[in-house]
Design a protein around this motif. Structure first.
Motif, short mmCIF file in Angstrom:
data_model
loop_
_atom_site.label_atom_id
_atom_site.label_comp_id
_atom_site.label_asym_id
_atom_site.label_seq_id
_atom_site.Cartn_x
_atom_site.Cartn_y
_atom_site.Cartn_z
N LYS A 402 44.49 41.13 32.18
CA LYS A 402 45.23 40.28 33.10
C LYS A 402 44.57 40.29 34.49
O LYS A 402 44.42 39.24 35.12
CB LYS A 402 46.68 40.76 33.21
CG LYS A 402 47.55 39.94 34.15
CD LYS A 402 48.92 40.56 34.33
CE LYS A 402 49.74 40.49 33.07
NZ LYS A 402 51.13 40.99 33.28
N TYR A 403 44.18 41.48 34.93
CA TYR A 403 43.51 41.61 36.22
C TYR A 403 42.21 40.80 36.25
O TYR A 403 41.91 40.13 37.23
CB TYR A 403 43.22 43.09 36.50
CG TYR A 403 42.40 43.36 37.74
CD1 TYR A 403 42.98 43.33 39.01
CD2 TYR A 403 41.04 43.66 37.65
CE1 TYR A 403 42.23 43.58 40.14
CE2 TYR A 403 40.28 43.91 38.78
CZ TYR A 403 40.89 43.87 40.03
OH TYR A 403 40.13 44.11 41.15
N PHE A 404 41.45 40.84 35.15
CA PHE A 404 40.19 40.11 35.11
C PHE A 404 40.43 38.60 35.09
O PHE A 404 39.66 37.84 35.68
CB PHE A 404 39.35 40.54 33.90
CG PHE A 404 37.97 39.96 33.91
CD1 PHE A 404 37.03 40.39 34.82
CD2 PHE A 404 37.62 38.95 33.02
CE1 PHE A 404 35.75 39.84 34.84
CE2 PHE A 404 36.35 38.40 33.03
CZ PHE A 404 35.41 38.85 33.95
N THR A 405 41.49 38.16 34.42
CA THR A 405 41.83 36.73 34.46
C THR A 405 42.18 36.32 35.89
O THR A 405 41.76 35.25 36.36
CB THR A 405 42.99 36.43 33.51
OG1 THR A 405 42.59 36.71 32.16
CG2 THR A 405 43.42 34.97 33.59
N HIS A 406 42.93 37.17 36.58
CA HIS A 406 43.23 36.89 37.98
C HIS A 406 41.98 36.97 38.85
O HIS A 406 41.86 36.24 39.83
CB HIS A 406 44.28 37.89 38.50
CG HIS A 406 45.62 37.70 37.90
ND1 HIS A 406 46.59 38.68 37.90
CD2 HIS A 406 46.18 36.63 37.26
CE1 HIS A 406 47.68 38.23 37.30
NE2 HIS A 406 47.44 36.99 36.90
N PHE A 407 41.05 37.84 38.50
CA PHE A 407 39.77 37.94 39.20
C PHE A 407 39.08 36.58 39.26
O PHE A 407 38.50 36.21 40.29
CB PHE A 407 38.89 38.96 38.47
CG PHE A 407 37.51 39.15 39.03
CD1 PHE A 407 37.30 39.88 40.19
CD2 PHE A 407 36.40 38.62 38.37
CE1 PHE A 407 36.01 40.07 40.70
CE2 PHE A 407 35.11 38.81 38.86
CZ PHE A 407 34.92 39.53 40.03
N MET A 408 39.19 35.82 38.18
CA MET A 408 38.61 34.47 38.09
C MET A 408 39.57 33.39 38.57
O MET A 408 39.27 32.20 38.44
CB MET A 408 38.21 34.17 36.65
CG MET A 408 37.21 35.12 36.02
SD MET A 408 36.84 34.69 34.30
CE MET A 408 38.37 35.17 33.47
N VAL A 409 40.74 33.77 39.05
CA VAL A 409 41.80 32.83 39.44
C VAL A 409 42.12 31.89 38.28
O VAL A 409 42.10 30.66 38.41
CB VAL A 409 41.44 32.06 40.73
CG1 VAL A 409 42.68 31.39 41.32
CG2 VAL A 409 40.81 32.97 41.78
N SER A 410 42.37 32.50 37.13
CA SER A 410 42.78 31.77 35.92
C SER A 410 41.80 30.66 35.53
O SER A 410 42.19 29.61 35.01
CB SER A 410 44.19 31.19 36.09
OG SER A 410 45.13 32.22 36.28
N TYR A 411 40.52 30.92 35.74
CA TYR A 411 39.48 29.95 35.36
C TYR A 411 39.44 29.78 33.85
O TYR A 411 39.36 28.64 33.35
CB TYR A 411 38.14 30.44 35.89
CG TYR A 411 36.95 29.61 35.48
CD1 TYR A 411 36.66 28.41 36.13
CD2 TYR A 411 36.11 30.02 34.45
CE1 TYR A 411 35.56 27.64 35.76
CE2 TYR A 411 35.01 29.26 34.07
CZ TYR A 411 34.74 28.07 34.72
OH TYR A 411 33.65 27.32 34.35
N ASP A 412 39.49 30.89 33.11
CA ASP A 412 39.43 30.82 31.64
C ASP A 412 39.90 32.16 31.09
O ASP A 412 39.17 33.15 31.13
CB ASP A 412 38.01 30.52 31.17
CG ASP A 412 37.91 30.34 29.66
OD1 ASP A 412 38.88 30.67 28.95
OD2 ASP A 412 36.84 29.88 29.19
#
Length: 455
Positions: A402-412
């Protein structure tokens, strides 16, 4: 020359308002009103005035450097810096969110990622003028506290340790937001200190003086005397019972996407980490930009106790290089804080799904996450962030994904971060000095809890 002329055309005050901002949902509005005090964080606008939708994909924007742009739309594309409409949509969204914060921090980088020959000192000043006037047009009564970024100069990165045309320009542009004392140090070194309210001070650092590509300051032990000034300022705040928020563009610590790499020169990173440890009782939070991604760090003292919360805000610009596997959606954020002790309570992270916005031709900014809710923590104080960071280390950690998805600002959300990728991410969160970071990386590389089999 084409870009320079476009930039100079944008130098004057701007009165255009974007009328198509999406409405704020009632529940979000109500919950903001129930909170404490708040402030905005805006970073990495990177205006590209050459952006336009055209049939030739190599001519969409100068910032793509000639690479063909896929699916460009009104609000931008992932190989380009921000069109003006994107920046206006972000500011319009911020203006119409329920609770209006007490101030804004703006952590640098307004000009686009283009070759040096396409810009000049005058062009950079033009962009800075344009963005300052645009922000002031949307928020005429809101105090704004900026920090200089590595692109806020020409040639980029080469910010000197003495006064110059750009320091002089921003000192004049930002003077309505700052005290005469703050303007005086901004003029000389690109940094300043400002009392936000009784008991709360903001320190804006010029960390570009410590940035590796900056050749004009690379051989200076204390460029512009900023280290001494910082220690003196924090010492005075301690004696005055003030709390301090630190802002800058280039962050301390190690990059979460580049192994064994600090964002600034390593010796200067070590110096800043030491200073921040020494004054962790005074500093209530640190806020940066530059990486374009959403990340946290927790500064530990020499005994391993969490003493400071550090936040790197993602960018408004959606740009990525042609070789990068992911980018970020455009974003802005709000921090909630305790109006008595100034401790940080929460983050409200907003974003624009760029693909959907271009399809609908409407910028529907929305709430990506509320940090305490997303991660089940009580606040964003150092102890809470440290406990959160420990959960990232578990194999197949859903919290880390989840943190990594947020890291990308929900890019993919289908993109995962495993093995070395995860080791580098996890180590960068908790270990900001060379010794502790190296131990973490070594442990991960040896198949410890931070890397190894499939995550």
């Amino acid at each position: 020359m084409e870009l320079l002329l476009l930039l100079l055309c944008l130098a004057g005050p701007l009165f255009h308002q974007l009328a198509c901002a999406a409405p704020v949902k009632g529940s979000i509005r109500e919950r903001h009103l129930q909170g404490g005090s708040a402030f905005w964080h805006l970073s990495d606008l990177h205006l590209d005035p050459t952006y336009h939708v055209t049939k030739d994909p190599t001519k969409v924007c100068f910032s793509s450097k000639g690479f063909p742009v896929t699916d460009p739309g009104i609000f931008g594309a992932f190989l380009c810096d921000s069109p003006y409409q994107l920046i206006l949509s972000a500011l319009s969204h911020m203006k119409h969110v329920g609770q209006q914060p007490e101030f804004m921090i703006w952590t640098g980088d307004s000009p686009p990622h283009v070759p040096p020959g396409e810009l000049s000192t005058e062009a950079v000043i033009s962009v800075l003028t344009n963005m300052t006037h645009t922000i002031r047009q949307y928020f005429p009564e809101l105090p704004v506290y900026p920090a200089l970024g590595n692109h806020d100069y020409w040639p980029q990165d080469q910010l000197p340790a003495k006064t110059n045309a750009i320091y002089q320009a921003v000192a004049k542009l930002w003077a309505p937001w700052l005290s005469p004392e703050a303007v005086a140090t901004l003029l000389q070194g690109g940094f300043y200190s400002q009392l936000i309210k009784p008991g709360l001070r903001l320190v804006s650092l010029n960390t570009i003086l410590y940035y590796p590509p900056n050749k004009v300051a690379e051989n200076l032990t204390d460029p512009a005397g900023q280290f001494k000034w910082l220690q003196d300022t924090l010492e005075l705040s301690r004696k005055s019972n003030e709390k301090v928020y630190v802002i800058a563009h280039v962050p301390i610590g190690f990059l979460p996407y580049a192994k064994n790499t600090t964002a600034m020169r390593e010796q200067h990173n070590e110096k800043l980490v030491d200073i921040f440890r020494s004054y962790s009782d005074v500093i209530q939070g640190q806020f940066y930009g530059h990486t374009h991604r959403d990340s946290i760090m927790v500064l530990l003292d020499r005994q391993g106790n969490p003493v400071n919360s550090v936040f790197v805000a993602p960018a408004v610009t959606p740009i990525k290089s042609v070789l990068e596997p992911y980018s970020n959606n455009p974003s802005v954020r709000m921090y909630l804080y305790d109006p008595q002790g100034y401790g940080l309570q929460d983050i409200w992270q907003y974003y624009l799904n760029l693909t959907e916005a271009n399809k609908k031709e409407v910028p529907e900014w929305s709430l990506e996450y509320v940090m305490t809710e997303a991660y089940g923590i009580k606040d964003i104080q150092p102890q809470s962030l440290h406990e959160l960071a420990l959960t990232f280390e578990a194999p197949q950690s859903k919290t880390f994904q989840k943190y990594f998805t947020h890291f990308m600002v929900s890019y993919d959300d289908s993109i995962t971060c495993e093995d070395d990728c995860k080791t580098v991410q996890v180590c960068s969160v908790r270990f900001l000095d060379r010794e502790s970071y190296s131990q973490c990386i070594k442990k991960g590389s040896a198949g410890g809890p931070y890397s190894g089999a499939k995550y």
